[in-house]
Design an enzyme around this catalytic site. Structure first.
Site, short mmCIF file in Angstrom:
data_model
loop_
_atom_site.label_atom_id
_atom_site.label_comp_id
_atom_site.label_asym_id
_atom_site.label_seq_id
_atom_site.Cartn_x
_atom_site.Cartn_y
_atom_site.Cartn_z
N CYS A 1 0.80 -1.22 0.00
CA CYS A 1 0.00 0.00 0.00
C CYS A 1 0.84 1.27 0.00
O CYS A 1 0.31 2.36 -0.18
CB CYS A 1 -0.95 -0.01 1.20
SG CYS A 1 -2.29 -1.22 1.04
N ASP B 1 -14.61 6.62 2.03
CA ASP B 1 -14.81 5.37 2.75
C ASP B 1 -14.09 4.23 2.03
O ASP B 1 -13.65 4.36 0.89
CB ASP B 1 -16.31 5.06 2.85
CG ASP B 1 -16.98 5.83 3.97
OD1 ASP B 1 -17.00 5.31 5.10
OD2 ASP B 1 -17.48 6.94 3.72
N ASP C 1 -8.89 -3.61 -4.75
CA ASP C 1 -7.61 -3.21 -4.19
C ASP C 1 -6.52 -4.11 -4.77
O ASP C 1 -6.69 -5.33 -4.83
CB ASP C 1 -7.61 -3.33 -2.67
CG ASP C 1 -6.66 -2.32 -2.01
OD1 ASP C 1 -5.51 -2.24 -2.48
OD2 ASP C 1 -7.07 -1.65 -1.05
#
Length: 346
Positions: free
Chosen positions: A30, A66, A84
């Site tokens: 990430c 969110d 993701d």
């Protein structure tokens, strides 16, 4: 194979291939996200031409960032949708697959949903990396999805200069019992369900080849139980801690909720070796960008740069950040009425 003082090492699969997956991409996990400030400027104003046309259906959308989109459907239920993916965060392809899948599923848990079906998203440099390694990545993702009770049904792949893997996940939720980023209220404690530090340990792993089993364990632990426990306790506000670090994600939560978040820095748990990794300089560019992004909104309370970098550390597949108490999770702060700073450290 490089010796590892923690008892690990590169897997036989990658060793036989004569390469390290983390060396095949410019970033890792990430930490390779587009910086939060840049991302917000890109998506600003991107809404449907007539928001009223879907106002009663789109329960959670783009407004506050969110973790997943939530759409109300018939029968008192809601569909949760997210995607993701990222570049390798560890050298072991099977572990990378497990981490990426756990991270993708986390977005569903972060809004209070349960994953139902996922499809793979794979970018692979097919002329330079063995497809056997790609198979191991996919196997890792499949095993995690099975553990979560989530079907995996195909996906999409492209020939890519850098390896990338993740999932698009669809889930279900109760639209009246969601975890939202804008539902924080003053007087509520802040809980953190996983320790911080995987970012700096992953950066050290990428640079040295050292393997940190404690980081892999955290990154492959589903947020399912934490999400269920939060809902059972009546919690209505949460997010997960990933690429923007604890400070970045907490800033977004407090900003959306119209409160200030006060963090007791001494109460924040860290993985073994994380603080030493920062002292040795293993800090990603993503972590530094996170800290730069929140500094204008942060009262550091006298904390030094080392502590600030740890709190801004870009996590991969981190825990839930919950406005409320979760059994077994440490309370690391409190939401208070809005002050001059959105974040305050003590």
């Amino acid at each position: 194979m490089k010796d590892d003082p923690d008892g690990g090492g590169m897997t036989e699969t990658t060793e036989r291939a004569g390469l390290r997956l983390t060396q095949q991409a410019h970033g890792g996990g990430c930490a390779c996200k587009i910086p939060p400030g840049e991302l917000e400027s890109i998506v600003a104003g991107l809404v449907a031409p007539d928001p009223s046309a879907y106002a009663n259906e789109l329960v959670i959308g783009l407004d506050d960032g969110d973790d997943a989109a939530v759409v109300r459907i018939e029968g008192g239920r809601a569909v949760v949708a997210t995607a993701d993916f990222f570049t390798p965060v560890v050298d072991d392809p099977y572990d990378w697959g497990r981490i990426a899948a756990t991270n993708a599923l986390s977005d569903v848990y972060a809004v209070g949903g349960e994953p139902v079906v996922a499809v793979n998203l794979l970018g692979w440099p097919r002329e330079t990396l063995s497809m056997d390694l790609a198979r191991e990545v996919l196997r890792g993702g499949l095993d995690v999805a099975r553990a979560a009770g989530c079907h995996v049904a195909g996906g999409h792949s492209v020939d890519d200069p850098e390896p990338k893997y993740g999932m698009a996940v669809t889930g279900l939720a109760d639209p009246e019992r969601l975890l939202r980023i804008d539902a924080g209220r003053a007087g509520t404690p802040i809980s953190l369900t996983k320790p911080l530090g995987v970012g700096v340990l992953n950066t050290r792993h990428k640079a040295t080849g050292e393997v940190f089993a404690q980081a892999v364990e955290v990154m492959t632990t589903l947020n399912r139980d934490a999400s269920r426990a939060a809902l059972a306790a009546g919690v209505r506000c949460a997010t997960d801690v990933t690429g923007f670090g604890l400070l970045g994600h907490l800033y977004k939560l407090a900003r959306a909720s119209g409160v200030t978040a006060v963090v007791d820095a001494a109460a924040v748990p860290y993985l073994e070796g994380a603080r030493q990794a920062v002292r040795d300089g293993y800090v990603s560019g993503g972590t530094r960008r996170n800290l730069d992004w929140v500094r204008p909104h942060l009262d550091p309370g006298g904390l030094g740069e080392e502590d600030l970098l740890l709190l801004a550390d870009a996590q991969t597949s981190g825990g839930l950040l919950v406005a409320g108490e979760v059994p077994g999770a440490p309370v690391v702060g409190e939401l208070v009425p809005r002050e001059a700073s959105v974040l305050r450290l003590t």
